[in-house]
Design a protein around this motif. Structure first.
Motif, short mmCIF file in Angstrom:
data_model
loop_
_atom_site.label_atom_id
_atom_site.label_comp_id
_atom_site.label_asym_id
_atom_site.label_seq_id
_atom_site.Cartn_x
_atom_site.Cartn_y
_atom_site.Cartn_z
N LEU A 40 0.92 -1.15 0.02
CA LEU A 40 0.01 -0.09 -0.02
C LEU A 40 0.97 1.15 -0.05
CD1 LEU A 40 -2.76 1.28 0.02
CD2 LEU A 40 -2.61 0.95 2.70
N ALA A 41 1.97 1.24 0.90
CA ALA A 41 2.84 2.48 0.63
C ALA A 41 3.32 2.54 -0.48
CB ALA A 41 3.93 2.34 1.89
N LEU A 42 3.99 1.59 -1.07
CA LEU A 42 4.45 1.57 -2.51
C LEU A 42 3.52 2.21 -3.77
CD1 LEU A 42 7.21 0.73 -3.86
CD2 LEU A 42 5.97 -1.34 -4.30
N ASP A 43 2.49 1.86 -3.43
CA ASP A 43 1.19 2.21 -4.24
C ASP A 43 1.19 3.68 -4.18
OD1 ASP A 43 -0.74 1.98 -6.08
OD2 ASP A 43 -2.30 1.10 -4.97
N SER B 274 7.09 8.91 -7.60
CA SER B 274 8.47 8.55 -7.14
C SER B 274 9.15 7.91 -8.53
CB SER B 274 8.39 7.47 -6.09
OG SER B 274 8.10 8.18 -4.90
N SER B 275 10.20 7.93 -8.63
CA SER B 275 11.00 7.04 -9.80
C SER B 275 11.31 5.79 -9.63
CB SER B 275 12.34 8.07 -9.90
OG SER B 275 13.20 7.55 -8.97
N ALA B 276 11.63 5.10 -10.63
CA ALA B 276 11.73 3.59 -10.28
C ALA B 276 13.00 3.43 -9.40
CB ALA B 276 12.18 2.82 -11.51
N LEU C 145 11.73 3.50 -5.93
CA LEU C 145 10.91 2.47 -5.44
C LEU C 145 11.34 1.31 -5.37
CD1 LEU C 145 7.74 3.32 -7.84
CD2 LEU C 145 7.95 3.89 -5.55
N ALA C 146 12.61 0.86 -5.84
CA ALA C 146 13.31 -0.38 -6.11
C ALA C 146 13.50 -0.90 -4.68
CB ALA C 146 14.38 -0.33 -7.05
N PRO C 147 14.04 -0.17 -3.80
CA PRO C 147 14.59 -0.57 -2.37
C PRO C 147 13.49 -1.17 -1.66
CG PRO C 147 15.60 1.57 -2.96
CD PRO C 147 14.69 1.21 -3.95
N ASP C 148 12.12 -0.36 -1.69
CA ASP C 148 10.82 -0.87 -1.19
C ASP C 148 10.49 -2.35 -1.74
OD1 ASP C 148 10.84 1.32 0.54
OD2 ASP C 148 9.62 2.55 -0.77
N ARG D 72 12.06 -1.22 -16.77
CA ARG D 72 12.02 -0.77 -17.96
C ARG D 72 11.59 0.95 -17.91
NH1 ARG D 72 9.04 -5.24 -17.97
NH2 ARG D 72 7.13 -4.11 -17.63
N GLY D 73 11.45 1.32 -16.76
CA GLY D 73 10.96 2.74 -16.43
C GLY D 73 9.55 2.92 -16.38
N GLU D 74 8.78 1.93 -16.17
CA GLU D 74 7.37 1.99 -15.62
C GLU D 74 7.22 2.95 -14.30
OE1 GLU D 74 4.72 -1.24 -16.26
OE2 GLU D 74 5.66 -1.81 -17.94
#
Length: 106
Positions: free
Chosen positions: A19-22, A28-30, A33-36, A65-67
């Protein structure tokens, strides 16, 4: 029975993290977000939530891919379903991988 309670606690923690990631995905950039996502994958792996681990690999590929934004948010319901899955066998992993492949192709 304490083990089941622990798994429920882990699943609840994973859902909070998803949920926090969402919530962060739209702004936020990729790279941010990647560490989470990696933390979600590691926790799911330690808990033996194999379908969730499978889905995190697809989400990581989407990030690579940059999504971002709504595109990333679109992957997270599949991840939540994988966390909730009662099945942890190879067939379940293949089912989630197939669902992700369909999502990837669309």
């Amino acid at each position: 029975m304490p083990q089941a309670l622990d798994l429920d606690t882990i699943k609840a923690d994973l859902n909070r993290r998803i949920l926090a990631l969402d919530r962060r995905a739209p702004t936020s950039s990729a790279r941010e977000l990647a560490p989470d996502l990696d933390a979600i994958r590691a926790l799911a792996h330690r808990a033996g939530l194999n379908p969730a681990v499978t889905v995190t690999h697809f989400v990581a590929s989407a990030l690579a891919r940059g999504e971002r934004g709504a595109l990333v948010s679109g992957w997270l319901p599949v991840l939540r379903d994988a966390v909730a899955s009662e099945r942890q066998d190879v067939a379940a992993c293949h089912s989630y991988a197939a669902a992700c492949s369909v999502r990837l192709a669309s």
